[in-house]
Scaffold this active site. Structure first.
Site, PDB file in Angstrom:
ATOM      1  N   HIS A 106       0.663  -9.149  17.476  1.00 58.90           N
ATOM      2  CA  HIS A 106       0.975  -9.330  18.891  1.00 58.90           C
ATOM      3  C   HIS A 106       1.373 -10.777  19.161  1.00 58.90           C
ATOM      4  CE1 HIS A 106      -1.716  -5.618  19.880  1.00 58.90           C
ATOM      5  NE2 HIS A 106      -0.530  -5.289  19.405  1.00 58.90           N
ATOM      6  N   PHE A 107       2.281 -10.977  20.109  1.00 58.43           N
ATOM      7  CA  PHE A 107       2.782 -12.330  20.344  1.00 58.43           C
ATOM      8  C   PHE A 107       3.339 -12.494  21.750  1.00 58.43           C
ATOM      9  CE2 PHE A 107       6.397  -9.970  18.471  1.00 58.43           C
ATOM     10  CZ  PHE A 107       7.358 -10.151  19.461  1.00 58.43           C
ATOM     11  N   GLU A 147       6.484 -14.961  23.301  1.00 57.22           N
ATOM     12  CA  GLU A 147       7.550 -15.855  22.835  1.00 57.22           C
ATOM     13  C   GLU A 147       8.443 -16.341  23.977  1.00 57.22           C
ATOM     14  OE1 GLU A 147       8.178 -14.508  18.188  1.00 57.22           O
ATOM     15  OE2 GLU A 147       9.661 -13.848  19.665  1.00 57.22           O
ATOM     16  N   PRO A 176      12.052  -6.529  17.979  1.00 50.59           N
ATOM     17  CA  PRO A 176      11.763  -7.888  17.515  1.00 50.59           C
ATOM     18  C   PRO A 176      11.772  -8.010  15.995  1.00 50.59           C
ATOM     19  CG  PRO A 176       9.716  -6.761  17.994  1.00 50.59           C
ATOM     20  CD  PRO A 176      10.827  -5.789  18.326  1.00 50.59           C
ATOM     21  N   GLY A 177      12.120  -9.207  15.533  1.00 47.33           N
ATOM     22  CA  GLY A 177      11.958  -9.537  14.124  1.00 47.33           C
ATOM     23  C   GLY A 177      10.636 -10.257  13.938  1.00 47.33           C
ATOM     24  N   SER A 201      15.101 -11.736  17.478  1.00 50.73           N
ATOM     25  CA  SER A 201      14.881 -10.404  18.039  1.00 50.73           C
ATOM     26  C   SER A 201      16.141  -9.941  18.752  1.00 50.73           C
ATOM     27  CB  SER A 201      13.704 -10.434  19.024  1.00 50.73           C
ATOM     28  OG  SER A 201      12.521 -10.868  18.389  1.00 50.73           O
ATOM     29  N   HIS A 223      11.264  -0.004  16.128  1.00 47.67           N
ATOM     30  CA  HIS A 223      10.482  -0.856  17.031  1.00 47.67           C
ATOM     31  C   HIS A 223      10.433  -2.302  16.572  1.00 47.67           C
ATOM     32  CE1 HIS A 223       7.359  -1.054  14.039  1.00 47.67           C
ATOM     33  NE2 HIS A 223       6.415  -1.436  14.870  1.00 47.67           N
ATOM     34  N   ALA A 236      11.253  -5.132  12.834  1.00 49.38           N
ATOM     35  CA  ALA A 236      11.758  -5.289  11.469  1.00 49.38           C
ATOM     36  C   ALA A 236      10.991  -4.400  10.506  1.00 49.38           C
ATOM     37  CB  ALA A 236      11.655  -6.752  11.045  1.00 49.38           C
ATOM     38  N   LYS A 266       0.606 -16.672  18.896  1.00 50.17           N
ATOM     39  CA  LYS A 266      -0.038 -15.568  18.191  1.00 50.17           C
ATOM     40  C   LYS A 266      -1.520 -15.528  18.538  1.00 50.17           C
ATOM     41  CE  LYS A 266       2.978 -13.677  15.186  1.00 50.17           C
ATOM     42  NZ  LYS A 266       3.157 -12.239  15.001  1.00 50.17           N
TER      43      LYS A 266
END
Length: 393
Positions: free
Chosen positions: A159-160, A162, A298-299, A305, A322, A324, A392
């Protein structure tokens, strides 16, 4: 690429990736899913990899049944993103203060808020949502206070939050989280219930235990499932509100404005109709990509992303990947990579660069560009984002 069809016992397995590139244990999981009596279709996304019961990156369409392990334990996990009026010219050279303020506003890891934080503009729906808590499984009711305080928190793992820049120089806010511990405990409880039911005793894999329509167990699961999916959606809405507030304060002179938020689940169940049949479509590590649907793929934390728009390909049950997708487990990543590797692979990104997040290193994930290229018949790219700040758990 278009899909490759691999034979399955009940239905063919439609794969938007080279079957030879899929790990053996994941391929076996796909074959196992294709044996289920209730299955009407199985689509496999290019980010597919091994998961509990069912692979991550699979779309399972069943009639009159749903498999709780195939939904995943983080019910409703998904993404939100919003384009802002900020541009690269508005940004300072050092974004460490912005990262610190995001971390102060949004609890990460096991952190919680002191009190309930409400999303903006919800009104009566919010009160109704919490009133429904009285109807969920007795086994988790004692968690209500924790569920209240975890609303609007990030969690850990992949989870993040950004702060990103697109290829035109516009700033985007993006985040990834789910239903936190309450969704996890609901999932574990119902997986246990399903495994004990008589009709699941002869399945090829007990983790594929299902609930079937018109039973008390299915009604109870659907109630808790849809509540947890809403919790996850509200959780992201609260966090996005907190994120916007931080950005407003950090860039006061710019008078920041925001476009409508794009939001999508990628661990969930939806009631949809295909080929004249009412089906329960489970997307585990997949997003809905119906015609015109906006989505987020997202990547990893050092790559980038994509904001995408669905093309409505019914062969995939209107779905797309969903993210990478991992190419190695967390344990394997910790053994292979060092903190120095993490520093090298996240150069230019304001983020944690310590042993606690080595398992999230970009090298542990598949190349996002290849994943996008493999689903050109599922989505079109609207914007490519590169993260400048990554928070993160």
């Amino acid at each position: 690429m278009s899909y490759v069809e691999v034979p399955g016992e009940k239905v063919p397995i439609r794969m938007w990736t080279d079957p030879a590139s899929v790990e053996d244990v994941a391929m076996q999981q796909l074959r196992n899913v294709a044996t289920l009596p209730w299955i009407k279709g199985l689509a496999v996304m290019p980010d597919v990899h091994f998961g509990k019961g069912a692979t991550v990156g699979s779309v399972i369409a069943m009639q009159g049944a749903v498999c709780p392990a195939a939904v995943g334990v983080d019910i409703g996990c998904g993404m939100s993103a919003v384009k802002t009026s900020l541009t690269a010219n508005d940004l300072p050279g050092d974004l460490s203060r912005l990262r610190s303020r995001i971390e102060q506003a949004i609890p990460v890891g096991r952190g919680m808020h002191d009190d309930l934080v409400e999303p903006d503009g919800i009104g009566g729906e919010w009160d109704d949502f919490w009133a429904r808590f009285d109807g969920i499984a007795e086994a988790v009711k004692f968690r209500q206070q924790r569920a209240v305080r975890q609303m609007g928190t990030l969690g850990g793992g992949n989870h993040f939050v950004e702060f990103c820049l697109d290829s035109t120089g516009s700033v985007w806010l993006m985040l990834h989280s789910g239903s936190r511990n309450i969704g996890n405990e609901l999932a574990d409880f119902h997986i246990g219930v399903a495994r004990a039911l008589p009709h699941n005793q002869d399945l090829i894999d007990r983790d594929l235990a299902v609930f079937v329509s018109d039973t008390p167990e299915m009604r109870a699961y659907r109630n808790d499932l849809f509540w947890a999916q809403e919790y996850a959606s509200y959780n992201r809405a609260v966090m996005m509100g907190l994120f916007k507030s931080v950005v407003h304060k950090e860039f006061k002179k710019a008078g920041v404005t925001f476009e409508p938020v794009i939001s999508c689940h990628h661990n969930y169940v939806s009631e949809e109709r295909y080929d004249g049949m009412d089906l329960l479509v489970t997307r585990k590590g997949a997003i809905r990509a119906g015609s015109g649907d906006y989505g987020i793929i997202p990547g990893s934390m050092g790559t980038g992303s994509y904001i995408v728009k669905g093309l409505g390909n019914e062969a995939s049950f209107n779905s797309a990947s969903h993210g990478a997708g991992r190419k190695m487990s967390r344990n394997a990543a910790r053994k292979k990579f060092s903190v120095r590797d993490l520093e090298d692979q996240t150069r230019g990104v304001e983020c944690r660069k310590d042993s606690g997040v080595v398992d999230e290193i970009p090298g542990a994930y598949k190349p996002i560009e290849k994943v996008i290229d493999q689903q050109k018949d599922l989505v079109e790219v609207v914007a490519k984002l590169k993260q400048l700040v990554c928070v993160k758990g």
